[in-house]
Design an enzyme around this catalytic site. Sequence first.
Site, PDB file in Angstrom:
ATOM      1  N   GLU A 591      21.900  19.217   7.914  1.00  0.00           N
ATOM      2  CA  GLU A 591      21.117  18.701   9.024  1.00  0.00           C
ATOM      3  C   GLU A 591      21.642  17.344   9.449  1.00  0.00           C
ATOM      4  OE1 GLU A 591      17.043  17.518   8.273  1.00  0.00           O
ATOM      5  OE2 GLU A 591      17.528  17.497   6.149  1.00  0.00           O
ATOM      6  N   GLN A 593      20.916  14.049  12.680  1.00  0.00           N
ATOM      7  CA  GLN A 593      19.852  13.321  13.351  1.00  0.00           C
ATOM      8  C   GLN A 593      19.146  14.181  14.400  1.00  0.00           C
ATOM      9  OE1 GLN A 593      21.218   9.737  15.143  1.00  0.00           O
ATOM     10  NE2 GLN A 593      19.173   9.156  15.805  1.00  0.00           N
ATOM     11  N   GLY A 595      19.579  17.721  14.800  1.00  0.00           N
ATOM     12  CA  GLY A 595      19.489  19.158  14.635  1.00  0.00           C
ATOM     13  C   GLY A 595      19.765  19.605  13.223  1.00  0.00           C
ATOM     14  N   GLU A 596      19.753  20.915  13.061  1.00  0.00           N
ATOM     15  CA  GLU A 596      19.976  21.486  11.746  1.00  0.00           C
ATOM     16  C   GLU A 596      20.937  22.655  11.864  1.00  0.00           C
ATOM     17  OE1 GLU A 596      16.178  22.621  10.226  1.00  0.00           O
ATOM     18  OE2 GLU A 596      15.627  20.545   9.771  1.00  0.00           O
ATOM     19  N   LYS A 628      23.428  26.655  14.668  1.00  0.00           N
ATOM     20  CA  LYS A 628      23.230  25.231  14.859  1.00  0.00           C
ATOM     21  C   LYS A 628      22.131  25.077  15.896  1.00  0.00           C
ATOM     22  CE  LYS A 628      26.284  21.332  15.810  1.00  0.00           C
ATOM     23  NZ  LYS A 628      27.719  21.004  15.940  1.00  0.00           N
ATOM     24  N   ASP A 732      37.287  14.541  13.914  1.00  0.00           N
ATOM     25  CA  ASP A 732      36.810  14.538  12.529  1.00  0.00           C
ATOM     26  C   ASP A 732      37.533  15.616  11.731  1.00  0.00           C
ATOM     27  OD1 ASP A 732      35.445  13.897  10.275  1.00  0.00           O
ATOM     28  OD2 ASP A 732      33.554  14.819  10.868  1.00  0.00           O
TER      29      ASP A 732
END
Length: 877
Positions: A591, A593, A595-596, A628, A732
Amino acid sequence: MHLFLLLILHATAAVGQIDPAHCRYALGMEDGRIRDEDITASSQWYETTGPQYARLNREEGEGAWCPQGQLEPSDTQYLQVDLGRLTFLTVVGTQGRYARNSGNEFARAYRLNYSRDSVLWKSWKSRLGKEVIQGNKNAYESVINDLHPPVIARHVRLIPVTKPSTAVCMRVELYGCPWDDGLISYSAPEGQLLMAPGYPVASLNDSTYDGAHERRRLLGGLGQLTDGVVGLDDFLVTRQLQVWLGYDYLGWRNDSLGAPGHVEMDFLFDKQRNFTSMKVHSNNMFSRGVKIFSSVTCWFKPRLIASWEAEPVTFKTVLDDRNPSARYVTVPLRRRAARALRCRFFFADVWMMFSEISFQSEDTILPTLMTLSVTPSPASEGSTATPAPTTADPSASGRPDDGNTPILIGCLVTIILLLVIIIFLILWCQYVCKVLEKAPRRILDEEVTVRLSSCSDTIVLQTPPVPPRSGHTATGPTSTDPHYERVFLLDPQYQNPAVLRNKLPELSQSAEASACGGGYAEPDVTQCTPHQGFHGPAPHYAETDIVRLQGVTGSNMYAVPALTVDSLTRKDISAAEFPRQQLVFREKLGEGQFGEVHLCEAEGLPEFLGEGSPLPDGDGCSVLVAVKQLRPDATSQARNDFLKEIKIMSRLNDPNIIRLLCVCVTSDPLCMVTEYMENGDLNMFLSQREMESTLTHANSIPSVSLSDLLHMSVQISSGMKYLASLNFVHRDLATRNCLLDRRLTIKIADFGMSRNLYSSDYYRIQGRAVLPIRWMAWESILLGKFTTASDVWAFGVTLWEIFTLCKEQPYSLLSDEQVIENTGEFFRNQGRQIFLYAPPLCPPSLFELMMRCWSRDIPDRPTFEGLYQALRPHVGP
Ligand SMILES: *[C@@H]1O[C@H](CO)[C@@H](O)[C@H](O)[C@H]1NC(C)=O
Ligand SMILES: *[C@@H]1O[C@H](CO)[C@@H](O)[C@H](O)[C@H]1NC(C)=O
Ligand SMILES: *[C@@H]1O[C@H](CO)[C@@H](O)[C@H](O)[C@H]1NC(C)=O
Ligand SMILES: *[C@@H]1O[C@H](CO)[C@@H](O)[C@H](O)[C@H]1NC(C)=O
């Protein structure tokens, strides 16, 4: 409910723990905070080579401590340092006698003894049982050795070891931090062997315990429960290399102890303390019969010679059958005062396993104030030399008579306030008066270069033998000025690249040159025209504000050239709308900030997608997918980003990029459904494996071969080549973001930031942006500039991870702050930057390729196409 409790447990996880990676402050040999009278020795050769001269990098007296006469192999001579308080000692640095080129004595090897009470001495052993530490190779270089395991001690003896008889001299620095827990010993039943059919034997003993073993109990020492190493979720996976399974945990079986049902542990402290809490890091792998304790009862003893107080404190835990993660359990201790504690931990299952225990206590007000004013703040280590105000002597004013106490406290508070103001003024002045030029240079003073050697924990700090006095004028005043500035990460400069660039003309020039001149990724010509009021040509197209990095699950999938996004319209979402009710929740994967990420079963998805769907040939009509999901209360900004991400992802179609299968966007909450990868991520996958060798058949750890590793590298370069061809910037790239499907095909994704497991890979700037700094190119950190070329940099780091089998974090010896300071060195490019070392497994040509990915100038870095071409021939047809 469970989730809520879990969140609390996780949130408190890091507080109050010693982190060996950060607890590395010089303890005061070099700068004189350790006083002469606290340094003693078994002997000295002359007055001028007495123990007080054993200070690293100092040249007083005849330049070092030397024991009397020639040292024979059978001799035991030692240098003893009293640190004045219990200290968590992590690193020892030694150096020989140089004495401005007239000395040539040094210790090739030494042993270390330590003591908490100066009566009982223990000898240090490495995790593999070795006692001798490799020392110096010449009289001037300092050699730094990490202590694995670290020790908790107040007194330390360094005992030089020689083979032939020689004269030996030493200079020394010790590194660590105060041991505020105050625990001086724990006792517990010995740990046990876990044997289960079909699994390897795990040895859950306390292998670094420094006390006695008596009648199957550990007595009077400290060990793995206080070494700062927290065990992993799977107790069979160890953080240390070359140790046995189960190494990180101390564990017991419920029916094998004399008193069934519980484990009794005693804890002894340096003085009476008022305890607020105890944190027990415990494994919870319930699938293997391991659970956190069901309850704990603690008794208190106010003084050493006293009986246990009648009334215990009892705490019941909430057992958790859903989340198998190891976690800290915080046990409130109600501010009870005690010198010793006895706690009974009750089993909740067959096994109970602990990897760390720490205690939080409140000291009386007075000592707190005293330590504040006596101990220099760690932050000032090596930086702006604000000498600690050591005038306040704790022993002199420690027992003021009652009438004076309030006055004294008042005075102290005033002094501290004044100091704070002065420090603030100094810092402010530096901030205003100097530019960044010299800023991120703190790692090592002056003319020091560092080589991180791969095979051991030894770092060699090389000081050039003869400091050329004339060189000072040549290098200019800035490089010889030891008072360089410290980097303030919270400084607005760092959060707003534009400010930074404007301050640094040379930086802006180089940025322009690389954005427009380099033949990299063919940026549009139009992007090299002025805009946004920056002087000179505009930044690179993919540059975005660092702060915006935080997207839906705490990460943005891909940064896209603004033009591309604007030209996308609704119809660009090529993914179809899937009926939400056909998604059946299975498990939460992560999870962030906004969403999960859930693991769900999607009923009827194969038919829904029809022919040519990229799904693995499943057995029936439902498949596992990752979903997501945006929180319903997410900001509209986050919502837009989420839709943008969907648009972008729906256009991606490459065998090595995770596929968007379908979406649910007609109603809230917004969802995107992607492939689920059974084999998890590459980091996890590799860290649980060993290099294939003739020996691997003997043990049961799965292995990989060099060609497997190369094949993985090729796949990642291929996926990135595809992204680069679309001008997409990932931002990333790391092994944690490369997922493996059933056939071990790699697919690049972005879930890293949303998972707790990898939180230490990210650096949080004041709660605003979370950055994977160890993977980021210098221009991304300093200028907030993310391009395909910075993805290439991250690819280099990813390759490095692969060839170290993800056994350690990049730059694991540097703290986050030091990594950022190292970035400054990359920018300055004066040869002071620290590169990642060459992994022992890695062919030299491949390491050269990595090094090219870390070129300072963007045009010098390879392209993904070039990387792909270079890597592919290494893999068989
Ligand atoms: C070091 O510690 C060991 C006990 O582990 C002891 O036997 C030895 O005498 C000590 N040596 C010195 C110099 O303190
Ligand atoms: C712990 O177990 C390992 C592996 O079985 C063994 O090699 C080691 O000597 C043990 N250590 C102690 C202190 O009992
Ligand atoms: C100990 O483990 C056994 C299973 O092996 C279980 O039946 C028993 O209840 C456990 N005892 C306690 C006190 O939890
Ligand atoms: C502990 O708490 C008691 C009572 O709350 C207080 O009197 C005492 O000074 C405290 N001691 C310490 C060491 O904080």
